[in-house]
Design an enzyme around this catalytic site. Structure first.
Site, PDB file in Angstrom:
ATOM      1  N   HIS A   1      -1.863  -5.504   1.633  1.00  0.00           N
ATOM      2  CA  HIS A   1      -3.127  -6.229   1.473  1.00  0.00           C
ATOM      3  C   HIS A   1      -2.791  -7.601   0.929  1.00  0.00           C
ATOM      4  O   HIS A   1      -1.952  -7.737   0.040  1.00  0.00           O
ATOM      5  CB  HIS A   1      -4.053  -5.517   0.483  1.00  0.00           C
ATOM      6  CG  HIS A   1      -5.177  -6.390   0.026  1.00  0.00           C
ATOM      7  ND1 HIS A   1      -6.322  -6.557   0.771  1.00  0.00           N
ATOM      8  CD2 HIS A   1      -5.306  -7.180  -1.070  1.00  0.00           C
ATOM      9  CE1 HIS A   1      -7.126  -7.409   0.133  1.00  0.00           C
ATOM     10  NE2 HIS A   1      -6.529  -7.797  -0.980  1.00  0.00           N
TER      11      HIS A   1
ATOM     12  N   ASN B   1      -1.569  -0.143   7.549  1.00  0.00           N
ATOM     13  CA  ASN B   1      -1.038  -1.476   7.841  1.00  0.00           C
ATOM     14  C   ASN B   1      -0.216  -2.070   6.699  1.00  0.00           C
ATOM     15  O   ASN B   1      -0.017  -3.276   6.643  1.00  0.00           O
ATOM     16  CB  ASN B   1      -2.146  -2.424   8.296  1.00  0.00           C
ATOM     17  CG  ASN B   1      -3.139  -2.737   7.207  1.00  0.00           C
ATOM     18  OD1 ASN B   1      -3.003  -2.314   6.064  1.00  0.00           O
ATOM     19  ND2 ASN B   1      -4.157  -3.496   7.555  1.00  0.00           N
TER      20      ASN B   1
ATOM     21  N   PHE C   1     -15.613   3.530   7.747  1.00  0.00           N
ATOM     22  CA  PHE C   1     -14.229   3.757   7.337  1.00  0.00           C
ATOM     23  C   PHE C   1     -14.023   3.723   5.822  1.00  0.00           C
ATOM     24  O   PHE C   1     -12.907   3.948   5.330  1.00  0.00           O
ATOM     25  CB  PHE C   1     -13.310   2.712   7.991  1.00  0.00           C
ATOM     26  CG  PHE C   1     -13.667   1.285   7.662  1.00  0.00           C
ATOM     27  CD1 PHE C   1     -13.190   0.678   6.515  1.00  0.00           C
ATOM     28  CD2 PHE C   1     -14.487   0.558   8.521  1.00  0.00           C
ATOM     29  CE1 PHE C   1     -13.521  -0.635   6.215  1.00  0.00           C
ATOM     30  CE2 PHE C   1     -14.823  -0.762   8.227  1.00  0.00           C
ATOM     31  CZ  PHE C   1     -14.333  -1.355   7.064  1.00  0.00           C
TER      32      PHE C   1
ATOM     33  N   GLU D   1      -9.686 -10.616  -7.203  1.00  0.00           N
ATOM     34  CA  GLU D   1      -8.787  -9.472  -7.051  1.00  0.00           C
ATOM     35  C   GLU D   1      -7.676  -9.479  -8.099  1.00  0.00           C
ATOM     36  O   GLU D   1      -7.318  -8.418  -8.630  1.00  0.00           O
ATOM     37  CB  GLU D   1      -8.194  -9.457  -5.646  1.00  0.00           C
ATOM     38  CG  GLU D   1      -9.217  -9.150  -4.576  1.00  0.00           C
ATOM     39  CD  GLU D   1      -8.671  -9.185  -3.170  1.00  0.00           C
ATOM     40  OE1 GLU D   1      -9.338  -8.633  -2.281  1.00  0.00           O
ATOM     41  OE2 GLU D   1      -7.576  -9.752  -2.940  1.00  0.00           O
TER      42      GLU D   1
ATOM     43  N   ARG E   1       3.367  -6.811   9.378  1.00  0.00           N
ATOM     44  CA  ARG E   1       2.600  -5.787  10.098  1.00  0.00           C
ATOM     45  C   ARG E   1       3.087  -5.610  11.532  1.00  0.00           C
ATOM     46  O   ARG E   1       3.123  -4.482  12.035  1.00  0.00           O
ATOM     47  CB  ARG E   1       1.124  -6.117  10.062  1.00  0.00           C
ATOM     48  CG  ARG E   1       0.524  -5.925   8.665  1.00  0.00           C
ATOM     49  CD  ARG E   1      -0.928  -6.305   8.636  1.00  0.00           C
ATOM     50  NE  ARG E   1      -1.544  -6.030   7.356  1.00  0.00           N
ATOM     51  CZ  ARG E   1      -2.379  -6.869   6.753  1.00  0.00           C
ATOM     52  NH1 ARG E   1      -2.696  -8.022   7.317  1.00  0.00           N
ATOM     53  NH2 ARG E   1      -2.911  -6.550   5.592  1.00  0.00           N
TER      54      ARG E   1
ATOM     55  N   LYS F   1       0.823  -1.203   0.000  1.00  0.00           N
ATOM     56  CA  LYS F   1       0.000   0.000   0.000  1.00  0.00           C
ATOM     57  C   LYS F   1       0.866   1.266   0.000  1.00  0.00           C
ATOM     58  O   LYS F   1       2.087   1.195   0.193  1.00  0.00           O
ATOM     59  CB  LYS F   1      -0.927  -0.027   1.208  1.00  0.00           C
ATOM     60  CG  LYS F   1      -1.931  -1.183   1.185  1.00  0.00           C
ATOM     61  CD  LYS F   1      -2.762  -1.177   2.449  1.00  0.00           C
ATOM     62  CE  LYS F   1      -3.740  -2.325   2.517  1.00  0.00           C
ATOM     63  NZ  LYS F   1      -4.516  -2.289   3.777  1.00  0.00           N
TER      64      LYS F   1
ATOM     65  N   TYR G   1     -12.743  -2.612  -2.939  1.00  0.00           N
ATOM     66  CA  TYR G   1     -13.264  -2.525  -1.568  1.00  0.00           C
ATOM     67  C   TYR G   1     -14.794  -2.488  -1.522  1.00  0.00           C
ATOM     68  O   TYR G   1     -15.376  -1.997  -0.551  1.00  0.00           O
ATOM     69  CB  TYR G   1     -12.688  -1.297  -0.865  1.00  0.00           C
ATOM     70  CG  TYR G   1     -11.223  -1.437  -0.510  1.00  0.00           C
ATOM     71  CD1 TYR G   1     -10.792  -2.455   0.336  1.00  0.00           C
ATOM     72  CD2 TYR G   1     -10.270  -0.555  -1.009  1.00  0.00           C
ATOM     73  CE1 TYR G   1      -9.451  -2.596   0.667  1.00  0.00           C
ATOM     74  CE2 TYR G   1      -8.931  -0.684  -0.679  1.00  0.00           C
ATOM     75  CZ  TYR G   1      -8.522  -1.707   0.162  1.00  0.00           C
ATOM     76  OH  TYR G   1      -7.201  -1.837   0.493  1.00  0.00           O
TER      77      TYR G   1
ATOM     78  N   ARG H   1      -0.902 -14.622   4.063  1.00  0.00           N
ATOM     79  CA  ARG H   1      -1.584 -13.986   5.199  1.00  0.00           C
ATOM     80  C   ARG H   1      -0.801 -14.197   6.499  1.00  0.00           C
ATOM     81  O   ARG H   1      -0.718 -13.291   7.323  1.00  0.00           O
ATOM     82  CB  ARG H   1      -3.023 -14.492   5.302  1.00  0.00           C
ATOM     83  CG  ARG H   1      -3.855 -13.933   4.127  1.00  0.00           C
ATOM     84  CD  ARG H   1      -5.304 -14.284   4.194  1.00  0.00           C
ATOM     85  NE  ARG H   1      -6.006 -13.658   5.294  1.00  0.00           N
ATOM     86  CZ  ARG H   1      -6.429 -12.402   5.313  1.00  0.00           C
ATOM     87  NH1 ARG H   1      -6.189 -11.596   4.302  1.00  0.00           N
ATOM     88  NH2 ARG H   1      -7.107 -11.946   6.352  1.00  0.00           N
TER      89      ARG H   1
ATOM     90  N   THR I   1      -4.511  -8.031  10.467  1.00  0.00           N
ATOM     91  CA  THR I   1      -4.835  -6.703   9.926  1.00  0.00           C
ATOM     92  C   THR I   1      -4.460  -5.594  10.902  1.00  0.00           C
ATOM     93  O   THR I   1      -3.953  -4.557  10.507  1.00  0.00           O
ATOM     94  CB  THR I   1      -6.338  -6.628   9.578  1.00  0.00           C
ATOM     95  OG1 THR I   1      -6.642  -7.690   8.674  1.00  0.00           O
ATOM     96  CG2 THR I   1      -6.685  -5.314   8.931  1.00  0.00           C
TER      97      THR I   1
END
Length: 149
Positions: free
Chosen positions: A115, A112, A57, A126, A102, A9, A49, A85, A91
């Site tokens: 993704h 964070n 949010f 995705e 993270r 990100k 999203y 993951r 997250t």
């Protein structure tokens, strides 16, 4: 073999963590089969999203993901979704296991760093948002025989 999407990100890019994050994923044994740096448009962000639309949010999430360049990748390997993951961590960085991306580099949910797709079906969707089929390469690495059974 399973494929998954990873986005580094805007905060990960701005903080100079792209190489570190990629290195951790590659050291796990995952194969990068597609990668590009890009700026996510508001339209793409809204599709990505869509599940969060209407949540408090959501608007901030869209502003954040479109605020700067990201690095988008498709990674491949056995149980790639699960492995990615686990490598990225929870997250919420405060709840992430030590040694994860993270936990090591993040402080807040809103920044964070990364993704990772949350399941094989989500990953397929995705990946299709961010990459055309011809952008995804299939290849073998000599090292794979030392990683894969």
């Amino acid at each position: 073999m399973e494929r998954t999407l990873v986005l580094i990100k805007p905060d990960g890019v701005q903080r100079g963590l792209v190489g570190e994050i990629i290195a951790r994923l590659e050291r796990r044994g995952l194969r990068i089969v597609a990668m590009k740096m890009m700026r996510i448009s508001p339209e793409l962000a809204a599709r990505h999203y869509a599940a969060h639309q209407g949540k408090p949010f959501y608007e901030g999430l869209i502003r954040y993901i479109t605020s700067g360049p990201v690095v988008a990748m498709v990674l491949e390997g056995p149980r790639a979704v699960e492995v990615v993951r686990k490598t990225l961590g929870a997250t919420d960085p405060a709840k992430a296991e030590p040694g994860t991306v993270r936990a090591d580099f993040g402080l807040t949910i809103g920044r964070n760093l990364v993704h990772g797709s949350d399941g094989p079906e989500t990953a397929a969707f995705e990946i299709g948002l961010f990459f055309r089929e011809e952008e995804i390469l299939s290849y073998e690495r000599e090292v794979d025989r030392w990683i894969l059974e």
